[in-house]
Design a protein around this motif. Sequence first.
Motif, mmCIF file in Angstrom:
data_model
loop_
_atom_site.group_PDB
_atom_site.id
_atom_site.type_symbol
_atom_site.label_atom_id
_atom_site.label_comp_id
_atom_site.label_asym_id
_atom_site.label_seq_id
_atom_site.Cartn_x
_atom_site.Cartn_y
_atom_site.Cartn_z
ATOM 1 N N GLU A 165 53.252 1.578 -31.386
ATOM 2 C CA GLU A 165 53.217 3.219 -31.087
ATOM 3 C C GLU A 165 54.580 3.533 -30.600
ATOM 4 O O GLU A 165 55.434 2.745 -29.792
ATOM 5 C CB GLU A 165 52.423 3.104 -29.813
ATOM 6 C CG GLU A 165 52.279 4.808 -29.306
ATOM 7 C CD GLU A 165 51.381 4.925 -28.164
ATOM 8 O OE1 GLU A 165 51.565 5.631 -27.180
ATOM 9 O OE2 GLU A 165 50.215 4.327 -28.178
ATOM 10 N N LEU A 166 55.139 4.423 -31.161
ATOM 11 C CA LEU A 166 56.379 5.116 -31.062
ATOM 12 C C LEU A 166 56.529 6.309 -29.845
ATOM 13 O O LEU A 166 57.748 6.480 -29.473
ATOM 14 C CB LEU A 166 57.060 5.738 -32.310
ATOM 15 C CG LEU A 166 57.126 4.940 -33.320
ATOM 16 C CD1 LEU A 166 57.653 5.574 -34.709
ATOM 17 C CD2 LEU A 166 57.850 3.566 -33.266
ATOM 18 N N GLY A 167 55.413 6.879 -29.427
ATOM 19 C CA GLY A 167 55.442 8.001 -28.800
ATOM 20 C C GLY A 167 54.402 9.183 -29.065
ATOM 21 O O GLY A 167 53.908 9.116 -30.134
ATOM 22 N N VAL A 168 54.391 10.050 -28.239
ATOM 23 C CA VAL A 168 53.312 10.986 -28.419
ATOM 24 C C VAL A 168 54.045 12.323 -28.799
ATOM 25 O O VAL A 168 54.958 12.668 -28.015
ATOM 26 C CB VAL A 168 52.460 11.595 -27.149
ATOM 27 C CG1 VAL A 168 51.414 12.603 -27.493
ATOM 28 C CG2 VAL A 168 51.636 10.098 -26.879
ATOM 29 N N GLU A 169 53.808 12.829 -29.920
ATOM 30 C CA GLU A 169 54.576 13.964 -30.582
ATOM 31 C C GLU A 169 53.911 15.407 -29.843
ATOM 32 O O GLU A 169 52.774 15.573 -29.785
ATOM 33 C CB GLU A 169 54.425 14.017 -32.092
ATOM 34 C CG GLU A 169 54.979 14.930 -32.685
ATOM 35 C CD GLU A 169 54.980 14.591 -34.320
ATOM 36 O OE1 GLU A 169 56.124 14.998 -34.950
ATOM 37 O OE2 GLU A 169 53.869 14.479 -34.588
ATOM 38 N N GLU A 170 54.908 16.207 -29.614
ATOM 39 C CA GLU A 170 54.389 17.483 -29.192
ATOM 40 C C GLU A 170 54.525 18.471 -30.100
ATOM 41 O O GLU A 170 55.464 18.442 -30.904
ATOM 42 C CB GLU A 170 55.219 17.789 -27.878
ATOM 43 C CG GLU A 170 55.065 17.095 -26.587
ATOM 44 C CD GLU A 170 54.039 17.581 -25.599
ATOM 45 O OE1 GLU A 170 53.394 18.626 -26.207
ATOM 46 O OE2 GLU A 170 53.884 17.101 -24.644
ATOM 47 N N PHE A 171 53.764 19.521 -30.297
ATOM 48 C CA PHE A 171 53.777 20.636 -31.051
ATOM 49 C C PHE A 171 54.167 21.827 -30.441
ATOM 50 O O PHE A 171 54.016 22.246 -29.043
ATOM 51 C CB PHE A 171 52.440 20.960 -31.743
ATOM 52 C CG PHE A 171 52.452 19.653 -33.133
ATOM 53 C CD1 PHE A 171 52.554 20.105 -34.585
ATOM 54 C CD2 PHE A 171 52.129 18.486 -32.640
ATOM 55 C CE1 PHE A 171 52.348 19.054 -35.473
ATOM 56 C CE2 PHE A 171 51.763 17.442 -33.724
ATOM 57 C CZ PHE A 171 52.260 17.935 -35.041
ATOM 58 N N ALA A 172 54.889 22.713 -31.367
ATOM 59 C CA ALA A 172 55.415 23.985 -30.683
ATOM 60 C C ALA A 172 54.828 25.108 -31.261
ATOM 61 O O ALA A 172 54.831 25.092 -32.809
ATOM 62 C CB ALA A 172 56.931 24.108 -30.671
ATOM 63 N N GLN A 214 49.196 17.550 -29.393
ATOM 64 C CA GLN A 214 49.853 16.423 -29.514
ATOM 65 C C GLN A 214 49.213 15.486 -30.518
ATOM 66 O O GLN A 214 48.019 15.439 -30.987
ATOM 67 C CB GLN A 214 49.774 15.677 -28.158
ATOM 68 C CG GLN A 214 50.321 16.497 -26.990
ATOM 69 C CD GLN A 214 49.936 15.871 -25.521
ATOM 70 O OE1 GLN A 214 49.094 15.103 -25.522
ATOM 71 N NE2 GLN A 214 51.035 15.815 -24.589
ATOM 72 N N ARG A 215 49.958 14.649 -31.103
ATOM 73 C CA ARG A 215 49.611 13.490 -31.844
ATOM 74 C C ARG A 215 50.382 12.251 -31.539
ATOM 75 O O ARG A 215 51.559 12.191 -31.251
ATOM 76 C CB ARG A 215 49.510 13.713 -33.267
ATOM 77 C CG ARG A 215 50.584 13.762 -33.880
ATOM 78 C CD ARG A 215 50.595 14.017 -35.552
ATOM 79 N NE ARG A 215 51.823 14.378 -36.136
ATOM 80 C CZ ARG A 215 51.711 14.680 -37.593
ATOM 81 N NH1 ARG A 215 50.769 14.698 -38.057
ATOM 82 N NH2 ARG A 215 53.190 15.061 -38.135
ATOM 83 N N ALA A 269 64.079 6.824 -31.881
ATOM 84 C CA ALA A 269 63.536 8.103 -32.353
ATOM 85 C C ALA A 269 63.127 9.023 -30.969
ATOM 86 O O ALA A 269 62.528 8.588 -30.090
ATOM 87 C CB ALA A 269 62.108 7.785 -32.895
ATOM 88 N N GLN A 270 63.514 10.176 -31.236
ATOM 89 C CA GLN A 270 63.032 11.290 -30.064
ATOM 90 C C GLN A 270 61.685 11.787 -30.801
ATOM 91 O O GLN A 270 61.911 13.054 -31.329
ATOM 92 C CB GLN A 270 64.267 12.263 -30.148
ATOM 93 C CG GLN A 270 65.463 11.782 -29.344
ATOM 94 C CD GLN A 270 66.796 12.672 -29.353
ATOM 95 O OE1 GLN A 270 66.537 13.736 -29.680
ATOM 96 N NE2 GLN A 270 67.722 12.504 -28.451
ATOM 97 N N GLY A 290 45.902 17.024 -22.042
ATOM 98 C CA GLY A 290 45.028 16.237 -22.818
ATOM 99 C C GLY A 290 45.363 16.791 -24.245
ATOM 100 O O GLY A 290 45.642 17.802 -24.678
ATOM 101 N N PRO A 291 45.327 15.371 -25.036
ATOM 102 C CA PRO A 291 46.030 15.743 -26.574
ATOM 103 C C PRO A 291 44.966 16.206 -27.508
ATOM 104 O O PRO A 291 43.743 16.280 -27.270
ATOM 105 C CB PRO A 291 46.288 14.118 -27.003
ATOM 106 C CG PRO A 291 45.378 13.404 -26.238
ATOM 107 C CD PRO A 291 45.177 14.060 -24.883
ATOM 108 N N THR A 292 45.466 16.908 -28.337
ATOM 109 C CA THR A 292 44.827 17.281 -29.659
ATOM 110 C C THR A 292 45.057 16.574 -30.630
ATOM 111 O O THR A 292 46.184 16.863 -31.295
ATOM 112 C CB THR A 292 44.781 18.781 -29.908
ATOM 113 O OG1 THR A 292 44.305 19.865 -29.166
ATOM 114 C CG2 THR A 292 44.110 19.176 -31.299
ATOM 115 N N ALA A 293 44.281 15.434 -30.955
ATOM 116 C CA ALA A 293 44.920 14.609 -32.054
ATOM 117 C C ALA A 293 44.520 14.949 -33.408
ATOM 118 O O ALA A 293 43.419 15.743 -33.577
ATOM 119 C CB ALA A 293 44.271 13.031 -31.789
#
Length: 309
Positions: free
Chosen positions: A160-167, A263-264, A289-290, A304-307
């Motif tokens: 796992e590299l991290g949880v990506e946020e969407f804008a 998020q994913r 990785a950012q 809470g994420p939306t995968a």
Amino acid sequence: MATLRQLEYLVTVVDTGSFTRAAEQLHVTQPALSHQVRALETALGGPLLERLPRAVRLTPLGRAVLPHARAALAEAARLDAVARRSAGLDEGELEVAVVYSVSLGVLPPVLRTWRRGHPRVRIRLREYPHTDDLQAAMAAGRADLAVGPAPTGWEGPVRELGVEEFAIVLPADDPLAASPDGTLALGELADRAWVHYSPGNGLADLVDRAWAEAGLRPRIAVRAEQTSAALLLAAGLGPALVPANIIPPDFDGAALRPDPPIQRTLTAYTRTRPDRLTTAFTDLLARQAQVVPPHFPAGRPPAGPTAAP
């Protein structure tokens, strides 16, 4: 039993379109080439090529065999590279498969750092529109490492590299751009025509799911093939959802965090235990990785994420 040489002969005949050109490229005689192809056909139980007057054409069996032949040759080349790297040679080629958005946001700074430390290692990048395509390519042996959303039912190592946020991206002069806490509910944009992604792009699935969870069925202003195109088009044609890590620090529009957040999880994965070079690249990726850039607005704590694919 088929040999790698026979598979190479088959692939070369298909790629060049003739036995004559294939023999020239392989530096063998045409009778020797034909003999090996016939031996392969005997081993596999049927004709692979239809010999036409001025061309060759794959038979149904040939069409079924060809992808596996290519994968076997690619895997053999990678095995050779692994052997050389294990012998302490800091050179060779590393094949990295990614989804489109990763090659725009997460990967470039990592590749710059990697190049400075490993100038004799070539990176071959393979890009795919959807995580299903990425996972299928990895399973077929087309890359050493995959970087993208978490794979489904994957049996090899996954990191796992991290949880990506969407804008949500809007023009700077949009009335909704001046959110005091940097967040915006999708429902506030229910009457807007959106910049969306073309079918087959994994982000189209993510956006459709986010809309469905918000109870929205918005209009589509335009569909974009690439994530970068959506970022540009959103500047004037409508709002768009994009990974926050592709938004540059000097972006002249507004980038707001959806409320609730979207998020994913991003991962790096291999088919088997990675060799030293692949491990070194993955370690650098995990460190540098950012996944969420520091200039993205803090907003509210994630609810809470939306995968999505």
